[in-house]
Design an enzyme around this catalytic site. Structure first.
Site, PDB file in Angstrom:
ATOM      1  N   LYS A  47      35.484  51.354  39.964  1.00  0.00           N
ATOM      2  CA  LYS A  47      34.344  50.862  39.886  1.00  0.00           C
ATOM      3  C   LYS A  47      33.200  51.809  40.155  1.00  0.00           C
ATOM      4  O   LYS A  47      32.156  52.102  39.716  1.00  0.00           O
ATOM      5  CB  LYS A  47      34.273  49.563  40.559  1.00  0.00           C
ATOM      6  CG  LYS A  47      35.036  48.440  40.033  1.00  0.00           C
ATOM      7  CD  LYS A  47      34.992  47.139  40.882  1.00  0.00           C
ATOM      8  CE  LYS A  47      36.074  46.070  40.209  1.00  0.00           C
ATOM      9  NZ  LYS A  47      36.446  45.283  40.933  1.00  0.00           N
TER      10      LYS A  47
ATOM     11  N   GLN B 126      35.505  42.549  46.479  1.00  0.00           N
ATOM     12  CA  GLN B 126      36.812  42.480  45.708  1.00  0.00           C
ATOM     13  C   GLN B 126      37.759  41.552  46.410  1.00  0.00           C
ATOM     14  O   GLN B 126      37.973  41.420  47.723  1.00  0.00           O
ATOM     15  CB  GLN B 126      37.163  44.027  46.084  1.00  0.00           C
ATOM     16  CG  GLN B 126      38.741  44.205  45.434  1.00  0.00           C
ATOM     17  CD  GLN B 126      38.543  44.625  43.924  1.00  0.00           C
ATOM     18  OE1 GLN B 126      37.517  44.986  43.158  1.00  0.00           O
ATOM     19  NE2 GLN B 126      39.420  43.898  43.257  1.00  0.00           N
TER      20      GLN B 126
ATOM     21  N   ASP C  72      30.240  39.484  39.147  1.00  0.00           N
ATOM     22  CA  ASP C  72      31.646  38.945  38.889  1.00  0.00           C
ATOM     23  C   ASP C  72      31.649  37.596  38.099  1.00  0.00           C
ATOM     24  O   ASP C  72      32.652  37.231  37.454  1.00  0.00           O
ATOM     25  CB  ASP C  72      32.432  38.617  40.263  1.00  0.00           C
ATOM     26  CG  ASP C  72      33.647  39.477  40.101  1.00  0.00           C
ATOM     27  OD1 ASP C  72      34.119  40.313  39.165  1.00  0.00           O
ATOM     28  OD2 ASP C  72      34.273  39.737  41.477  1.00  0.00           O
TER      29      ASP C  72
END
Ligand code: NAP
Length: 285
Positions: free
Chosen positions: A53, A97, A120
């Site tokens: 990322k 994460q 997300d």
């Protein structure tokens, strides 16, 4: 004759090319989209995802911050960081994460992320907007699945789509997005009876179960589009999908490989979400 292979890497590159151009244009206007990624602990796979990322941000001209916190970080310290990032003006997207260490309540952390920075797409407000069909930041892998199907020139409207897997991250949102694209959707899961009878009716079969090579040719209607979301690490270190690619490609229509299918789309969709969030926040400022 073997089925055509859907090249997720190429589709992903094409989208990234367009994002790079748009970010260059914004950079010239003095505006840079910013993504903060928070990693708690030492999980090896998570570290790879976070590095990828970070690299994507660098390659596409985004500002990025990676917060690497120790495994023993408390929930309140993590929530304090999320709160700080929520208020930070140069950050437009926040990604924590997953999975988090067991002592931290994942839901509390996801709920704490500002809805408009939830790139997300896991915040309950974004999930709710997805369900009712309102504008929202879409979860990255499901959005990548739809984008991959569309950009391969496959018509979704009117098709029977069968999704195997009902997780909140993949199966459920993919089903909703396929429905939004006017497919007729059937969902299967571990308690589904006679699953093959259903999957053999699928014009589009999306598989997200987390079991290496589970779906073989006997599950597939000849010519069906096969989207394999699975990412399973085998004992020999190789990556395998949930679909037995070698046998299925002999009967199916277009099919995604693993690796090189859905996988590359996930981070690309994250980058797209960050750009969308950044522009919205800039317009509101
Ligand atoms: P998950 O949360 O473990 O959910 C798995 C789903 O599959 C559950 O709904 C489960 O049913 C169902 N299932 C399991 N075994 C089954 C069987 N034998 N028959 C029918 N259904 C079955 O997994 P996930 O997070 O959705 O991930 C699925 C796969 O996608 C994994 O391999 C994961 O690594 C991969 N993935 C890839 C990406 C990417 O970027 N490409 C992103 C996310 C996930 P129940 O609900 O009944 O238990």
């Amino acid at each position: 004759m073997s089925a055509p292979v859907i090249n997720g890497k190429q589709v992903s590159e094409d989208i990234r090319g367009a994002l790079r151009e748009e970010v260059e244009r914004l950079n010239k206007l003095g505006f840079t989209p910013g993504l903060a990624v928070v990693l708690v602990g030492e999980d090896a796979a998570s570290q790879v995802y976070v590095r990828n990322k970070e690299k994507a941000c660098h390659d596409l001209g985004y500002y990025s911050e990676v917060h690497r916190l120790s495994e023993s970080t408390s929930e309140s310290d993590l929530l304090a960081l999320v709160d700080k990032l929520n208020k930070q003006e140069d950050i437009h997207g926040i990604l924590v994460q997953l999975p988090l260490p067991k002592h931290i309540n994942e839901k509390a952390v996801i709920d704490a992320i500002a809805v408009e920075k939830d790139v997300d797409g896991f915040h309950p407000v974004n999930v709710g907007n997805l369900v009712i069909g309102d504008d929202s930041l879409l979860p990255c892998t499901p959005a990548g699945v739809i984008e991959l199907i569309k950009r391969t020139g496959i018509e979704i409207s009117g098709k029977h789509a069968v999704v195997i897997g009902r997780s909140n991250i993949v199966g459920k949102p993919v089903s909703l997005l396929l429905q939004r694209e006017n497919a007729t959707v059937t969902m299967c899961h571990s308690r589904t009876a006679n699953m093959k009878e259903l999957t053999r009716q699928a014009d589009i079969l999306v598989v997200a179960i987390g079991r290496a090579n589970f779906v073989d040719a006997s599950y597939v209607k000849p010519g069906a589009v096969i989207i394999d979301v699975g990412m399973n690490r085998l004992d020999n270190g190789k990556l395998a999908g949930d679909v037995d690619f070698e046998s299925v490609k002999e009967v199916s229509g277009p099919i995604t490989p693993v690796p090189g299918g859905v996988g590359p789309m996930t981070i690309t969709m994250l980058m797209q979400n960050t750009l969308i969030a950044a522009k919205r926040l800039r317009d509101q400022a």
